[in-house]
Write an enzyme that holds these catalytic residues in place. Structure first.
Site, short mmCIF file in Angstrom:
data_model
loop_
_atom_site.label_atom_id
_atom_site.label_comp_id
_atom_site.label_asym_id
_atom_site.label_seq_id
_atom_site.Cartn_x
_atom_site.Cartn_y
_atom_site.Cartn_z
N ARG A 82 -5.73 -16.04 -3.42
CA ARG A 82 -6.46 -15.48 -2.28
C ARG A 82 -6.21 -13.96 -2.16
O ARG A 82 -5.10 -13.49 -2.23
CB ARG A 82 -6.01 -16.17 -1.00
N THR B 38 0.25 -6.26 7.94
CA THR B 38 -0.28 -5.22 7.08
C THR B 38 0.00 -3.81 7.59
O THR B 38 -0.01 -3.57 8.79
CB THR B 38 -1.80 -5.45 7.00
N GLY C 257 -7.30 -10.65 0.33
CA GLY C 257 -7.90 -10.28 1.61
C GLY C 257 -8.69 -8.99 1.51
O GLY C 257 -9.06 -8.53 0.44
N ASP C 258 -8.92 -8.41 2.67
CA ASP C 258 -9.74 -7.19 2.73
C ASP C 258 -8.97 -5.93 2.34
O ASP C 258 -9.58 -4.94 1.92
CB ASP C 258 -10.24 -6.99 4.17
N GLY D 237 -8.58 -11.13 7.27
CA GLY D 237 -9.21 -10.49 6.11
C GLY D 237 -10.56 -11.03 5.70
O GLY D 237 -11.46 -10.28 5.32
N THR E 225 -6.72 -3.91 9.72
CA THR E 225 -5.78 -5.03 9.74
C THR E 225 -6.39 -6.16 10.57
O THR E 225 -7.06 -5.91 11.56
CB THR E 225 -4.42 -4.63 10.34
N GLY E 226 -6.16 -7.38 10.13
CA GLY E 226 -6.70 -8.52 10.87
C GLY E 226 -7.07 -9.64 9.93
O GLY E 226 -6.58 -9.70 8.79
N1 ASP Z 1 -5.99 -8.13 6.58
C1 ASP Z 1 -4.83 -8.72 5.91
C2 ASP Z 1 -5.32 -9.80 4.97
O1 ASP Z 1 -6.21 -10.54 5.33
C3 ASP Z 1 -3.83 -9.30 6.85
C4 ASP Z 1 -3.36 -8.42 7.98
O2 ASP Z 1 -4.02 -7.46 8.34
O3 ASP Z 1 -2.27 -8.68 8.53
O4 ASP Z 1 -4.77 -9.95 3.90
#
Ligand code: ASP
Length: 310
Positions: free
Chosen positions: A204, A176, A206-207, A230, A227-228
């Site tokens: 799906r 991300t 994410g955040d 989600g 980022t992380g």
């Molecule tokens: N946070 C993002 C998600 O869950 C993924 C990422 O940060 O790499 O979609």
């Protein structure tokens, strides 16, 4: 003139140092430098924080190195579903898009949703109709094809696993992208864009496109891009939590971001990082993973482009 500054990220996750070649590391750092300088130039010329974060994120979306735009990961169906959000800390206006396909720069679509509709969040078919109505070119899947991402997906597509594109395989691909900025008028903004998780299914989300979870901006407190993992960032309402700790508890942006990334998100099982800026231009970039692609530059002459902890 007030201090101005910008920070960007290209995803946080697990990365085995030995698997990263010097050449690849240079490519990542060059891509970060290009995006950082472009956003910084907008601010230097007196442009808005909003324009700066969009400019930087668009460039990060245009490189296959990161999991956003051109480099978006494969879903379980072998497609690319992208999510993005942008927020203006001055007005609290926000725009977000999710489950979109074929769009070169999802962050610009999010901005158009913010500026051209009365809504905040458009998803799937409806978001695509809005894009077409606003003359977005719909690119064919080959624009988004990347051999490394394809192999990542092949490795897990018949399983029920879905993963951060860089975490389980430890292949050096981070994800991300995001940017936060503070302009010469003390206005701040945040932008985040992603392809989500490799092998994701069932629509799906994410955040990243969720205002308050992966992206938030408020001149009173801070602008944040996360980022992380989600699912955990959604449950922790992470970006807004950083803002709340500043607003209700009087913490600084560094203290608030650190509390969330090094304590609160870990307590609920999440991993990742964030970048944040306050309206005085103070920047913080905490992460609890092995690395996070990140860079920042301030009008006071500070600059950093980094991947690992040290
Ligand atoms: N946070 C993002 C998600 O869950 C993924 C990422 O940060 O790499 O979609």
């Amino acid at each position: 003139m007030k201090n101005f500054s910008i920070a960007i990220h290209g995803g946080a996750g697990t990365l085995v140092k030995g698997l990263m070649t010097a050449e690849l590391e240079t490519q990542y750092k060059d891509a970060l430098a290009t995006a950082l300088e472009a956003g910084y130039t907008v601010l230097e010329k007196g442009g808005s924080a909003l324009d700066a974060v969009e400019t930087s994120v668009k460039l990060l979306e245009d490189t296959p190195l990161f999991n956003a735009g051109k480099g978006a990961v494969f879903t379980n169906q072998g497609t690319h579903e992208m999510d993005a959000a942008i927020m203006d800390g001055k007005t609290l206006d926000a725009g977000a898009a999710s489950l979109i396909t074929g769009i070169k720069n999802p962050i610009s679509l999010a901005r158009d949703i913010m500026e051209k509709t009365d809504h905040v969040f458009l998803a799937g078919q409806g978001a695509m109709q809005f894009a077409i109505k606003n003359n977005y070119e719909i690119l064919t899947p080959d624009y988004f094809y990347d051999e490394v991402r394809y192999q990542q997906w092949q490795g897990i597509k018949d399983s029920t696993t879905f993963q951060l594109d860089h975490s389980v395989k430890k292949d050096g691909k981070f994800g991300t992208v995001g940017a936060v900025a503070c302009d010469i008028n003390g206005n701040i903004a945040a932008a985040t864009s992603t392809g989500g998780m490799t092998n994701k299914k069932w629509g799906r989300v994410g955040d990243s496109p969720m205002i308050g979870a992966g992206n938030y901006a408020n001149n009173k407190t801070c602008a944040v891009s996360c980022t992380g993992s989600g699912e955990f960032f959604i449950r922790g309402v992470v970006a807004y939590d950083v803002s709340c700790l500043m607003e209700y508890k009087g913490l600084s942006v560094q203290e608030a971001a650190s509390e969330v990334i090094h304590k609160r998100i870990i307590e609920i099982g999440g991993d990742g990082g964030l970048i944040a800026v306050d309206a005085k231009g103070n920047i913080t970039m905490p992460f609890n993973t092995e690395g996070m692609y990140r860079a920042f530059k301030t009008s006071e002459g500070e600059k950093e482009i980094a991947i690992y902890k040290d």
